[in-house]
Design a protein around this motif. Structure first.
Motif, PDB file in Angstrom:
ATOM      1  N   ARG A 103      -8.831   1.535   0.465  1.00  0.00           N
ATOM      2  CA  ARG A 103      -7.506   1.198  -0.081  1.00  0.00           C
ATOM      3  C   ARG A 103      -7.532   0.932  -1.578  1.00  0.00           C
ATOM      4  O   ARG A 103      -6.575   0.409  -2.136  1.00  0.00           O
TER       5      ARG A 103
ATOM      6  N   ALA B 292       0.919   3.203   6.233  1.00  0.00           N
ATOM      7  CA  ALA B 292      -0.231   2.291   6.226  1.00  0.00           C
ATOM      8  C   ALA B 292      -0.343   1.674   7.612  1.00  0.00           C
ATOM      9  O   ALA B 292       0.639   1.132   8.136  1.00  0.00           O
TER      10      ALA B 292
ATOM     11  N   LEU C 207       0.823  -1.206   0.000  1.00  0.00           N
ATOM     12  CA  LEU C 207       0.000   0.000   0.000  1.00  0.00           C
ATOM     13  C   LEU C 207       0.860   1.261   0.000  1.00  0.00           C
ATOM     14  O   LEU C 207       0.578   2.229  -0.723  1.00  0.00           O
TER      15      LEU C 207
END
Length: 451
Positions: free
Chosen positions: A74, A30, A10
């Motif tokens: 996300r 993250a 991420l």
């Protein structure tokens, strides 16, 4: 894919989107967290809650300007929208600050393995039923103490948190933390004569927690001791800050040496570097590498290697608490003290602090003070960050002839922090498992406003 692999992926997606949107520099966070809490009352479940989720954050830097954005979604679309919004905010809304910027690659921590700090309990996660049982045991222990009329609350919780930080300067690392906590609030008396007190503990590892019976009994004993509380006399008296609240007094010093306050000129210690701020013999030490302590860390929120340091040595102020930006403002080096959340930029903060203890017990200091106030709880605050003028509501116990005479409530204590801290006498009751390990502290000649 492990939890950390997902978080790292991420952050890399966020950095790639930031570069594509036009950021000169960027860092990304993250976070994945899960927590369960249970509260009981009168032998029954009062409230149970479970929260979990992932949060992502992005900071972009362009031409001395920065902007931060965060989200809980996300998806790739959200990540791209975040990057575009952050870049637009930095270009159009943010003021120019030439001290902003990521660390140089040579400044970054080489060792990013937190395993030696033992910050994650790999044992089985407690079930809600097990947490409820812990809370019920604490409640029962408190109710068993004579004089307790009821328990306001008894609660247990468990949490797990994983974080990954990555930046365009090449830094990429993360860590996990766990937490266990248990607390009880007890009440004695009825109506206007009601008094309450509490006890609670938190640990990284369940094995380090005291028993629920210890916590419940301590909450009850503290509460019963407050029966019949009344206002103290008004005047100038010595005050003993009990170890439960003494860390707050040292916390004012810590706030005053924070680089953000110093750089703004908004600190009552802004001209005190190299000067006496505590009595001789006092050290105030920060140790971010203490194993099994919840705030320990091997790198800070800008990827710099942390290290133990003396904030005060033999009473003399050694330095400020700095992140990269405040260090550049003050023409100094960062103390690797940056902290941040997903939606905020880095700012300076401290981890595990310890103040030098004295050689006498708190009871010996009480006998020596003769007549004065023991403070065990505080509420409200009026602190002038520029002058150090100090005024707070307090509760505790009045001392006559070196012995506790009666419990106290509804009073105000006042002084000036610079003067107060230079008159400290420390007890030897330094407790483990506190993020700020500070013993009871006696301060001579403060103002008490009571009856």
């Amino acid at each position: 894919m492990s939890e950390f692999d997902r978080l790292e992926t991420l952050t890399q997606q966020l950095l790639a989107a930031a570069r594509k949107a036009g950021a000169e520099q960027a860092d990304a966070v993250a976070l994945e967290a899960a927590a369960v809490s249970v509260d009981v009352r009168a032998g029954h479940l009062e409230h149970a809650e479970r929260a979990e989720g992932v949060e992502i954050g992005l900071r972009v830097l362009i031409g001395g300007r920065q902007a931060c954005v965060s989200a809980s979604d996300r998806s790739q679309r959200t990540i791209e929208e975040m990057a575009a919004r952050a870049v637009a905010m930095a270009r159009e809304e943010a003021p120019v600050d030439d001290t902003l910027g990521l660390a140089e690659p040579g400044q970054l921590a080489r060792d990013t393995d937190n395993s030696g700090l033992d910050l994650f309990d790999h044992g089985r996660e407690p079930t809600p039923e097990e947490l409820q049982e812990l809370a019920l045991r604490a409640e029962a222990a408190a109710l068993a103490v004579d004089g307790i009329s009821k328990i306001e609350s008894s609660g247990a919780s468990h949490s797990q948190r994983r974080m990954w930080l990555a930046a365009t300067n090449g830094f990429s690392a993360g860590y996990g933390r766990s937490g266990h906590s248990l607390s009880t609030v007890a009440i004695t008396g009825e109506g206007l004569a009601m008094e309450r007190d509490w006890a609670g503990e938190s640990r990284v590892h369940a094995a380090d927690m005291p028993s629920p019976e210890e916590i419940g009994r301590l909450a009850a004993e503290r509460t019963v001791a407050r029966r019949g509380a009344k206002k103290p006399p008004t005047g100038a008296f010595p005050i003993l800050y009990d170890e439960r609240v003494a860390s707050g007094l040292i916390g004012h010093l810590v706030s005053a040496v924070n680089g953000a306050a110093v750089a703004r000129g908004a600190s009552w210690l802004r001209d005190a570097l190299g000067e006496q701020v505590l009595p001789k013999g006092f050290d105030l030490r920060e140790d971010p590498h203490r194993p099994r302590y919840g705030s320990s860390r091997i790198f800070d929120a800008e990827g710099l290697a942390t290290a133990p340091r003396l904030i005060v040595a033999d009473g003399v102020l050694q330095g400020w608490t700095l992140d990269l930006a405040t260090a550049r403002k003050l023409e100094m080096e960062s103390t690797a003290s940056a902290m941040r959340g997903a939606g905020s930029p880095p700012s300076p903060g401290v981890t595990n602090l310890e103040l030098t203890p004295g050689d006498r017990s708190a009871q010996e200091l009480i006998r020596e003070m003769g007549r004065g106030l023991i403070v065990t709880s505080m509420l409200g605050a009026s602190i002038n960050g520029t002058t150090g003028d100090y005024s707070r509501g307090a509760g505790g116990f009045w001392v006559e002839n070196g012995e506790i005479a009666y419990p106290v409530n509804e009073c105000t204590i006042a002084g000036n922090l610079r003067d107060m801290l230079l008159r400290l006498i420390a007890a030897n009751d330094l407790h483990d498992w506190r993020s700020m390990r500070v013993p009871s502290l006696l301060v001579e000649g403060m103002t008490v406003a009571g009856e």
